[in-house]
Design a protein around this motif. Structure first.
Motif, PDB file in Angstrom:
ATOM      1  N   PRO A 109      17.518  16.925  47.436  1.00 36.59           N
ATOM      2  CA  PRO A 109      18.301  17.317  46.243  1.00 36.59           C
ATOM      3  C   PRO A 109      19.798  17.143  46.423  1.00 36.59           C
ATOM      4  O   PRO A 109      20.493  16.661  45.525  1.00 36.59           O
ATOM      5  CB  PRO A 109      17.915  18.788  46.044  1.00 36.59           C
ATOM      6  N   ARG A 110      20.302  17.504  47.611  1.00 37.76           N
ATOM      7  CA  ARG A 110      21.742  17.374  47.851  1.00 37.76           C
ATOM      8  C   ARG A 110      22.163  15.909  47.948  1.00 37.76           C
ATOM      9  O   ARG A 110      23.243  15.527  47.494  1.00 37.76           O
ATOM     10  CB  ARG A 110      22.121  18.134  49.117  1.00 37.76           C
ATOM     11  N   ILE A 111      21.310  15.087  48.567  1.00 40.25           N
ATOM     12  CA  ILE A 111      21.628  13.660  48.655  1.00 40.25           C
ATOM     13  C   ILE A 111      21.687  13.046  47.257  1.00 40.25           C
ATOM     14  O   ILE A 111      22.601  12.278  46.931  1.00 40.25           O
ATOM     15  CB  ILE A 111      20.594  12.930  49.533  1.00 40.25           C
ATOM     16  N   LEU A 112      20.713  13.384  46.416  1.00 36.75           N
ATOM     17  CA  LEU A 112      20.692  12.839  45.057  1.00 36.75           C
ATOM     18  C   LEU A 112      21.888  13.324  44.254  1.00 36.75           C
ATOM     19  O   LEU A 112      22.470  12.561  43.468  1.00 36.75           O
ATOM     20  CB  LEU A 112      19.388  13.224  44.357  1.00 36.75           C
ATOM     21  N   ALA A 117      26.981  11.632  41.753  1.00 42.76           N
ATOM     22  CA  ALA A 117      28.326  12.070  41.359  1.00 42.76           C
ATOM     23  C   ALA A 117      29.100  10.949  40.683  1.00 42.76           C
ATOM     24  O   ALA A 117      30.011  11.197  39.888  1.00 42.76           O
ATOM     25  CB  ALA A 117      29.085  12.570  42.583  1.00 42.76           C
ATOM     26  N   ASP A 118      28.739   9.688  40.997  1.00 49.24           N
ATOM     27  CA  ASP A 118      29.351   8.542  40.328  1.00 49.24           C
ATOM     28  C   ASP A 118      28.729   8.415  38.935  1.00 49.24           C
ATOM     29  O   ASP A 118      27.526   8.196  38.803  1.00 49.24           O
ATOM     30  CB  ASP A 118      29.080   7.269  41.133  1.00 49.24           C
ATOM     31  N   ALA A 121      26.283   5.612  38.248  1.00 48.66           N
ATOM     32  CA  ALA A 121      25.035   5.507  39.009  1.00 48.66           C
ATOM     33  C   ALA A 121      23.856   5.947  38.152  1.00 48.66           C
ATOM     34  O   ALA A 121      23.866   7.043  37.579  1.00 48.66           O
ATOM     35  CB  ALA A 121      25.111   6.355  40.270  1.00 48.66           C
ATOM     36  N   LEU A 122      22.838   5.097  38.057  1.00 46.96           N
ATOM     37  CA  LEU A 122      21.610   5.464  37.357  1.00 46.96           C
ATOM     38  C   LEU A 122      20.781   6.387  38.244  1.00 46.96           C
ATOM     39  O   LEU A 122      20.812   6.264  39.475  1.00 46.96           O
ATOM     40  CB  LEU A 122      20.796   4.218  37.017  1.00 46.96           C
ATOM     41  N   PRO A 123      20.033   7.328  37.658  1.00 51.97           N
ATOM     42  CA  PRO A 123      19.181   8.198  38.482  1.00 51.97           C
ATOM     43  C   PRO A 123      18.197   7.363  39.301  1.00 51.97           C
ATOM     44  O   PRO A 123      17.536   6.475  38.751  1.00 51.97           O
ATOM     45  CB  PRO A 123      18.445   9.058  37.448  1.00 51.97           C
ATOM     46  N   VAL A 277      23.430   5.517  51.270  1.00 52.87           N
ATOM     47  CA  VAL A 277      23.558   5.763  52.705  1.00 52.87           C
ATOM     48  C   VAL A 277      24.810   6.596  52.987  1.00 52.87           C
ATOM     49  O   VAL A 277      24.789   7.533  53.798  1.00 52.87           O
ATOM     50  CB  VAL A 277      23.594   4.432  53.483  1.00 52.87           C
ATOM     51  N   ARG A 278      25.904   6.280  52.294  1.00 55.29           N
ATOM     52  CA  ARG A 278      27.129   7.082  52.471  1.00 55.29           C
ATOM     53  C   ARG A 278      26.901   8.520  52.027  1.00 55.29           C
ATOM     54  O   ARG A 278      27.340   9.465  52.700  1.00 55.29           O
ATOM     55  CB  ARG A 278      28.281   6.463  51.674  1.00 55.29           C
ATOM     56  N   ALA A 279      26.228   8.711  50.905  1.00 56.02           N
ATOM     57  CA  ALA A 279      25.969  10.061  50.399  1.00 56.02           C
ATOM     58  C   ALA A 279      25.100  10.846  51.376  1.00 56.02           C
ATOM     59  O   ALA A 279      25.366  12.016  51.679  1.00 56.02           O
ATOM     60  CB  ALA A 279      25.299   9.994  49.027  1.00 56.02           C
ATOM     61  N   ALA A 280      24.049  10.202  51.901  1.00 55.33           N
ATOM     62  CA  ALA A 280      23.159  10.872  52.846  1.00 55.33           C
ATOM     63  C   ALA A 280      23.904  11.246  54.128  1.00 55.33           C
ATOM     64  O   ALA A 280      23.742  12.348  54.660  1.00 55.33           O
ATOM     65  CB  ALA A 280      21.970   9.979  53.166  1.00 55.33           C
TER      66      ALA A 280
END
Length: 305
Positions: A109-112, A117-118, A121-123, A277-280
């Motif tokens: 959930p936190r990664i998504l 946040a952009d 970005a599509l879900p 990958v950056r978000a994770a």
């Protein structure tokens, strides 16, 4: 030499994996004689023997071993090309993330949220699969990135570790071993994993929590654990999210820890994959260090190396 055909390679891989022409034919949904003819023609075309055949068994030759490795890679590349082309040609292609439900270290959930946040970005689309299926989904083009447990089959893949955590044994609350605060693998002698493998076999089975289970989901696995039919090696995050009165979780001193990683194809050039990958990595970097649980606790906290 004529070019090899995908059909020839597919037939060859089936025989090489089954080491039995009858089983390979059944797997391919065809009769055995045309399969045997195709393999003989492939051997004539290549000018080498791929199988040693006797009345009792079929074995790969050295040439067959080499072709099996390369044939798998070639078939994966063909499947990936088709999947990726279809995906790219869709109206609004979304990032596809492969994972096993509940095996995300509690991070998904936190990664998504961080990825989304952009505003542009599509879900992402979640591609759910069984234990250990995620690397193959990346190789054959069904997914763009994946959350995976390591060690894994990393052929053609890059990855970044996210979180490393203890692996516990889940056993029936009525099991005599549940009265103890810590176990070792030798204590599990006589007990079976969901795969049917002996629980005390050590690294051969312990390094892949939940591997090769005939049960289709964690609920089924835990139902079997509660009856005392099996034990199950569960990452600590899975244990925390699945408290059950009939299941006891205990640390196993010589059971290796497991690492959750994010993986992607080595040839990926997608900005969306890079953003995920950056978000994770950012989410994992913000995790607290492991807090050791009290002795009486059955749910140790995960940690970040």
């Amino acid at each position: 030499m004529n070019d090899l055909e995908a059909r020839q390679l597919r037939y060859f891989v089936a025989v090489a994996e089954e080491l039995h022409f009858g089983r390979a034919a059944a797997r391919l949904g065809m009769a055995q004689p045309p399969l045997s003819r195709t393999i003989r023609e492939l051997e004539r075309q290549l000018g080498v023997m791929l199988f040693e055949r006797t009345t009792r068994q079929v074995e790969l030759t050295a040439a067959g071993e080499v072709l099996l490795r390369d044939a798998r890679t070639a078939l994966e590349a063909i499947a990936a090309a088709a999947h990726r082309a279809r995906h790219a040609g869709s109206t609004s292609p979304r990032l596809r993330i492969a994972l096993k439900a509940d095996i995300d270290g509690g991070l998904l959930p936190r990664i998504l949220d961080a990825y989304s946040a952009d505003p542009a970005a599509l879900p992402p689309e979640l591609v759910l699969g069984g234990f250990g299926e995620q690397p193959q989904a990346l190789r054959d083009g069904r997914a763009d990135a994946a959350l995976v447990l390591c060690p894994m089959d990393d052929r053609g893949l890059d990855s970044e570790p996210l979180v490393t955590e203890p692996v516990l044994v889940a056993l029936a609350a009525t099991d005599p071993l549940a009265a103890r605060t810590q176990l070792c693998l030798a204590d599990l002698a006589g007990r079976k994993l969901p795969s049917g493998a002996p629980a005390d076999a050590g690294h051969a089975t312990a390094r892949r929590p939940g591997s090769a289970s005939p049960a289709s989901n964690l609920s089924e696995i835990f139902n079997l654990v509660e009856t005392g039919s099996i034990v199950f090696f569960a990452p600590a995050s899975v244990a925390r999210r699945n408290p059950r009165p009939g299941v006891a979780y205990r640390p196993v001193s010589d059971l290796p820890e497991c690492t959750l990683a994010i993986a992607w194809p080595q040839d990926a050039r997608s900005p969306a994959v890079a953003a995920l990958v950056r978000a994770a990595g950012a989410i994992a970097a913000g995790l607290p260090a492991r807090a050791e649980p009290p002795v009486e606790s059955t749910l140790p906290q995960g940690h970040r190396h």
